[in-house]
Motif scaffolding. Structure first.
Motif, PDB file in Angstrom:
ATOM      1  N   ILE A 142       0.840  -1.204   0.000  1.00 33.84           N
ATOM      2  CA  ILE A 142       0.000   0.000   0.000  1.00 33.84           C
ATOM      3  C   ILE A 142       0.872   1.249   0.000  1.00 33.84           C
ATOM      4  CG2 ILE A 142      -1.678   1.340   1.328  1.00 33.84           C
ATOM      5  CD1 ILE A 142      -2.730  -1.395   2.396  1.00 33.84           C
ATOM      6  N   ASN A 143       1.880   1.231   0.853  1.00 30.34           N
ATOM      7  CA  ASN A 143       2.784   2.377   0.974  1.00 30.34           C
ATOM      8  C   ASN A 143       3.462   2.679  -0.359  1.00 30.34           C
ATOM      9  OD1 ASN A 143       4.648   4.310   1.728  1.00 30.34           O
ATOM     10  ND2 ASN A 143       5.722   3.031   3.193  1.00 30.34           N
ATOM     11  N   ILE A 144       4.075   1.669  -0.942  1.00 24.95           N
ATOM     12  CA  ILE A 144       4.820   1.881  -2.188  1.00 24.95           C
ATOM     13  C   ILE A 144       3.891   2.273  -3.334  1.00 24.95           C
ATOM     14  CG2 ILE A 144       6.222   0.736  -3.950  1.00 24.95           C
ATOM     15  CD1 ILE A 144       7.543  -0.862  -1.716  1.00 24.95           C
ATOM     16  N   SER A 145       2.731   1.620  -3.412  1.00 24.07           N
ATOM     17  CA  SER A 145       1.788   1.908  -4.502  1.00 24.07           C
ATOM     18  C   SER A 145       1.325   3.358  -4.469  1.00 24.07           C
ATOM     19  CB  SER A 145       0.581   0.970  -4.417  1.00 24.07           C
ATOM     20  OG  SER A 145       0.975  -0.379  -4.514  1.00 24.07           O
ATOM     21  N   ILE A 146       0.881   3.795  -3.291  1.00 31.66           N
ATOM     22  CA  ILE A 146       0.385   5.170  -3.177  1.00 31.66           C
ATOM     23  C   ILE A 146       1.535   6.164  -3.312  1.00 31.66           C
ATOM     24  CG2 ILE A 146      -0.751   6.826  -1.637  1.00 31.66           C
ATOM     25  CD1 ILE A 146      -2.384   4.516  -0.535  1.00 31.66           C
ATOM     26  N   THR A 147       2.697   5.798  -2.790  1.00 36.78           N
ATOM     27  CA  THR A 147       3.863   6.676  -2.906  1.00 36.78           C
ATOM     28  C   THR A 147       4.225   6.916  -4.364  1.00 36.78           C
ATOM     29  OG1 THR A 147       4.796   6.059  -0.760  1.00 36.78           O
ATOM     30  CG2 THR A 147       6.329   6.874  -2.412  1.00 36.78           C
ATOM     31  N   ILE A 148       4.219   5.858  -5.163  1.00 36.56           N
ATOM     32  CA  ILE A 148       4.565   6.001  -6.579  1.00 36.56           C
ATOM     33  C   ILE A 148       3.526   6.850  -7.306  1.00 36.56           C
ATOM     34  CG2 ILE A 148       4.801   4.752  -8.762  1.00 36.56           C
ATOM     35  CD1 ILE A 148       6.046   2.449  -7.137  1.00 36.56           C
ATOM     36  N   CYS A 150       1.148   8.986  -5.994  1.00 36.10           N
ATOM     37  CA  CYS A 150       1.020  10.356  -5.486  1.00 36.10           C
ATOM     38  C   CYS A 150       2.351  11.103  -5.500  1.00 36.10           C
ATOM     39  CB  CYS A 150       0.455  10.333  -4.064  1.00 36.10           C
ATOM     40  SG  CYS A 150      -1.215   9.662  -3.953  1.00 36.10           S
ATOM     41  N   GLY A 151       3.449  10.358  -5.350  1.00 37.08           N
ATOM     42  CA  GLY A 151       4.756  11.006  -5.355  1.00 37.08           C
ATOM     43  C   GLY A 151       5.066  11.660  -6.685  1.00 37.08           C
ATOM     44  N   LEU A 152       4.654  11.014  -7.757  1.00 36.91           N
ATOM     45  CA  LEU A 152       4.866  11.587  -9.088  1.00 36.91           C
ATOM     46  C   LEU A 152       4.108  12.897  -9.259  1.00 36.91           C
ATOM     47  CD1 LEU A 152       4.654   8.335 -11.247  1.00 36.91           C
ATOM     48  CD2 LEU A 152       6.651   9.829 -11.036  1.00 36.91           C
ATOM     49  N   LYS A 153       2.956  12.984  -8.593  1.00 28.50           N
ATOM     50  CA  LYS A 153       2.097  14.153  -8.767  1.00 28.50           C
ATOM     51  C   LYS A 153       2.378  15.251  -7.748  1.00 28.50           C
ATOM     52  CE  LYS A 153      -2.763  15.391  -9.486  1.00 28.50           C
ATOM     53  NZ  LYS A 153      -4.159  14.878  -9.564  1.00 28.50           N
ATOM     54  N   TRP A 154       2.595  14.856  -6.491  1.00 25.81           N
ATOM     55  CA  TRP A 154       2.695  15.850  -5.414  1.00 25.81           C
ATOM     56  C   TRP A 154       4.032  15.847  -4.677  1.00 25.81           C
ATOM     57  CZ3 TRP A 154      -2.401  13.173  -4.388  1.00 25.81           C
ATOM     58  CH2 TRP A 154      -3.432  13.801  -5.085  1.00 25.81           C
ATOM     59  N   GLY A 155       4.982  15.062  -5.094  1.00 27.40           N
ATOM     60  CA  GLY A 155       6.297  15.079  -4.465  1.00 27.40           C
ATOM     61  C   GLY A 155       6.286  14.540  -3.047  1.00 27.40           C
ATOM     62  N   ILE A 156       6.900  15.288  -2.134  1.00 25.23           N
ATOM     63  CA  ILE A 156       7.019  14.835  -0.742  1.00 25.23           C
ATOM     64  C   ILE A 156       5.647  14.623  -0.112  1.00 25.23           C
ATOM     65  CG2 ILE A 156       7.863  15.450   1.556  1.00 25.23           C
ATOM     66  CD1 ILE A 156      10.131  16.946   0.291  1.00 25.23           C
ATOM     67  N   LEU A 160       4.451  11.122   1.689  1.00 20.50           N
ATOM     68  CA  LEU A 160       3.933  11.031   3.055  1.00 20.50           C
ATOM     69  C   LEU A 160       2.503  10.498   3.083  1.00 20.50           C
ATOM     70  CD1 LEU A 160       5.402  14.331   4.548  1.00 20.50           C
ATOM     71  CD2 LEU A 160       6.044  11.991   5.138  1.00 20.50           C
ATOM     72  N   LEU A 161       1.727  10.831   2.070  1.00 16.21           N
ATOM     73  CA  LEU A 161       0.363  10.290   1.993  1.00 16.21           C
ATOM     74  C   LEU A 161       0.391   8.769   1.870  1.00 16.21           C
ATOM     75  CD1 LEU A 161      -1.469  12.858  -0.331  1.00 16.21           C
ATOM     76  CD2 LEU A 161      -1.911  12.431   2.098  1.00 16.21           C
ATOM     77  N   GLY A 162       1.376   8.248   1.145  1.00 20.46           N
ATOM     78  CA  GLY A 162       1.518   6.799   1.034  1.00 20.46           C
ATOM     79  C   GLY A 162       1.797   6.161   2.378  1.00 20.46           C
ATOM     80  N   LYS A 163       2.691   6.753   3.135  1.00 18.15           N
ATOM     81  CA  LYS A 163       3.032   6.223   4.457  1.00 18.15           C
ATOM     82  C   LYS A 163       1.837   6.297   5.400  1.00 18.15           C
ATOM     83  CE  LYS A 163       7.043   7.448   6.154  1.00 18.15           C
ATOM     84  NZ  LYS A 163       7.769   6.171   6.167  1.00 18.15           N
ATOM     85  N   ILE A 164       1.160   7.436   5.400  1.00 17.09           N
ATOM     86  CA  ILE A 164       0.045   7.638   6.324  1.00 17.09           C
ATOM     87  C   ILE A 164      -1.114   6.705   5.990  1.00 17.09           C
ATOM     88  CG2 ILE A 164      -1.736   9.289   7.029  1.00 17.09           C
ATOM     89  CD1 ILE A 164       0.456  11.478   6.750  1.00 17.09           C
ATOM     90  N   THR A 165      -1.417   6.554   4.704  1.00 20.35           N
ATOM     91  CA  THR A 165      -2.520   5.677   4.300  1.00 20.35           C
ATOM     92  C   THR A 165      -2.260   4.234   4.714  1.00 20.35           C
ATOM     93  OG1 THR A 165      -2.982   7.099   2.392  1.00 20.35           O
ATOM     94  CG2 THR A 165      -3.919   4.880   2.364  1.00 20.35           C
ATOM     95  N   SER A 166      -1.051   3.754   4.491  1.00 22.12           N
ATOM     96  CA  SER A 166      -0.724   2.375   4.866  1.00 22.12           C
ATOM     97  C   SER A 166      -0.806   2.183   6.377  1.00 22.12           C
ATOM     98  CB  SER A 166       0.669   1.999   4.356  1.00 22.12           C
ATOM     99  OG  SER A 166       1.677   2.792   4.964  1.00 22.12           O
ATOM    100  N   LEU A 167      -0.384   3.180   7.128  1.00 20.73           N
ATOM    101  CA  LEU A 167      -0.468   3.090   8.586  1.00 20.73           C
ATOM    102  C   LEU A 167      -1.915   3.119   9.066  1.00 20.73           C
ATOM    103  CD1 LEU A 167       2.474   5.428   9.682  1.00 20.73           C
ATOM    104  CD2 LEU A 167       2.335   2.961  10.005  1.00 20.73           C
ATOM    105  N   LEU A 168      -2.726   3.961   8.458  1.00 18.78           N
ATOM    106  CA  LEU A 168      -4.131   4.034   8.852  1.00 18.78           C
ATOM    107  C   LEU A 168      -4.829   2.690   8.649  1.00 18.78           C
ATOM    108  CD1 LEU A 168      -5.227   7.533   7.476  1.00 18.78           C
ATOM    109  CD2 LEU A 168      -5.105   6.844   9.874  1.00 18.78           C
ATOM    110  N   LEU A 169      -4.590   2.067   7.508  1.00 18.73           N
ATOM    111  CA  LEU A 169      -5.282   0.821   7.190  1.00 18.73           C
ATOM    112  C   LEU A 169      -4.787  -0.358   8.027  1.00 18.73           C
ATOM    113  CD1 LEU A 169      -5.469   1.128   3.289  1.00 18.73           C
ATOM    114  CD2 LEU A 169      -7.324   1.445   4.936  1.00 18.73           C
ATOM    115  N   ILE A 170      -3.490  -0.445   8.222  1.00 19.29           N
ATOM    116  CA  ILE A 170      -2.929  -1.613   8.914  1.00 19.29           C
ATOM    117  C   ILE A 170      -2.759  -1.364  10.409  1.00 19.29           C
ATOM    118  CG2 ILE A 170      -0.999  -3.219   9.024  1.00 19.29           C
ATOM    119  CD1 ILE A 170      -2.714  -3.424   6.473  1.00 19.29           C
ATOM    120  N   VAL A 171      -2.120  -0.271  10.766  1.00 16.70           N
ATOM    121  CA  VAL A 171      -1.793  -0.018  12.177  1.00 16.70           C
ATOM    122  C   VAL A 171      -2.994   0.488  12.965  1.00 16.70           C
ATOM    123  CG1 VAL A 171      -0.410   1.429  13.714  1.00 16.70           C
ATOM    124  CG2 VAL A 171       0.646   0.367  11.718  1.00 16.70           C
TER     125      VAL A 171
END
Length: 263
Positions: A142-148, A150-156, A160-171
């Motif tokens: 989830i982290n890598i998918s969203i990072t790739i 969203c990262g292409l579109k919004w950078g940093i 961070l959205l990739g990291k936060i989304t993966s944490l919200l769903l799993i953690v």
């Protein structure tokens, strides 16, 4: 803890310069997190003994005490970092090293999740709940998918959205469900009913002191002395508001405070 993969993705999707700017924030965040972790790190070892006793009501009571402590520490971290990082960067390195404010907001959210999760993790470990090995892979994917994407579109911000989304769903969602179902053997509703108050109180305990701190007739950007005074008064305001709020509204706080006082 903030992991180095961020810097790799920032280098790929943004620039080497932004890696350096981001790294400055990580230095500050890591030092402060280490300081606060010294308060909570010793708890994990005692949880195993508690679970071994097998007295479920007492186990759950202590779980909420530890959860209250972790959420309070996480909120304190977030308040401190949100209010004092940018003026500190200004004095330390200069205004050109201050990143987009939205990046700071996302970093603060990320830090709250990673530092408030420890109580659930500790009890999952104590119960020997390791069967959900898929969750680590799911979090990574989830982290890598969203990072790739969203990262292409919004950078940093996208990274961070990739990291936060993966944490919200799993953690935030899955791990407590797993603990309550396989460890406590209690309805998950009992968890959400109480932990929702933790999130609400933490949010209020950050927002209200932040608004009041901004009203102080002190410019933290003027010099390092005014920053010190601003931070000192800001933390005083925070504790005056947050501690009573937690004691009144957050399950386990009074028992936790009583335990510390009479330790």
């Amino acid at each position: 803890m903030l992991i180095k993969s961020d810097e790799l993705f920032i280098f790929i999707f943004v620039s080497l310069k932004m890696v350096a700017l981001y790294g400055n924030y990580l230095i500050i965040f890591s030092k402060l997190i280490s300081l606060f972790n010294s308060i909570t790190n010793s708890i994990g070892a005692s949880v195993g003994n508690l679970v071994a006793e097998g007295h479920r009501p007492h186990i759950i009571n202590v779980f909420w005490q530890i959860t209250a402590l972790h959420h309070f520490v996480a909120a304190t971290l977030c308040y401190s970092l949100y209010n004092f990082t940018e003026p500190f960067i200004y004095h330390w390195l200069g205004s050109s090293y201050i990143m987009d404010h939205n990046i700071l907001i996302l970093l603060v959210i990320f830090i709250y999740i990673t530092n408030s999760r420890n109580s659930v993790d500790n009890f999952n470990y104590a119960y020997g709940l390791y069967a959900d090995v898929w969750s680590a892979w799911a979090e990574l994917i989830i982290n890598i998918s969203i990072t790739i994407i969203c990262g292409l579109k919004w950078g940093i911000i996208g990274i961070l959205l990739g990291k936060i989304t993966s944490l919200l769903l799993i953690v935030v969602i899955w791990k407590p469900c797993y603990l309550y179902h396989s460890g406590f053997k209690e309805p998950i509703f009992n968890y959400w009913k109480s932990v929702t108050r933790n999130y609400i109180v933490s949010l209020i305990a950050i927002i209200i002191p932040t608004c009041l701190t901004r009203l102080l007739p002190i410019d933290p950007y003027q010099n390092i002395g005014t920053w010190d005074l601003y931070a000192l008064l800001g933390m005083a305001i925070y504790f005056v508001i947050s501690i009573p709020s937690y004691c009144i509204c957050v399950k386990g706080t009074k028992d936790c405070l009583h335990r510390f006082i009479h330790k």
